[in-house]
Design an enzyme around this catalytic site. Sequence first.
Site: not given
Length: 137
Positions: A119, A102, A85, A91, A57, A9
Amino acid sequence: MQKTFFIIKPDAVKRHLIGQVLDRIERRGFVIERMEMLMLDEERLKEHYAQLADKPFFPSISEFMMSGPAVIGIMSGPGVIKSWRDMMGATNPGDAAPGTIRGDFATAPDGDMIPNIVHGSDSEESAAREIKIWFGE
């Protein structure tokens, strides 16, 4: 061989994390079959996030995803969807364990799940749909 779709991203691109993310993919033994850096467009984002496109959103998601270049790609390998994942982490960056992408790199305030570095498709069906949206395959 299983395939999945990924996005590095705009927050990761701005912070020069592309190489570190790709290094983790390659060290896991996955093959990057296609990859491209581009500005994401609203039309394909609406298709990609179809289940969210009518939510209040969604404009925030769209604005963030179009805020700078992103890297999209297809990778393959045994069990790549679940493994990727797991590599990404939760997330919500605040819930992501150290050692995950992350957990190690996301800097979003807790609860802000939009700028979360990467993602990945969540199923074979999603992977096929997302690959078709972004690569036309």
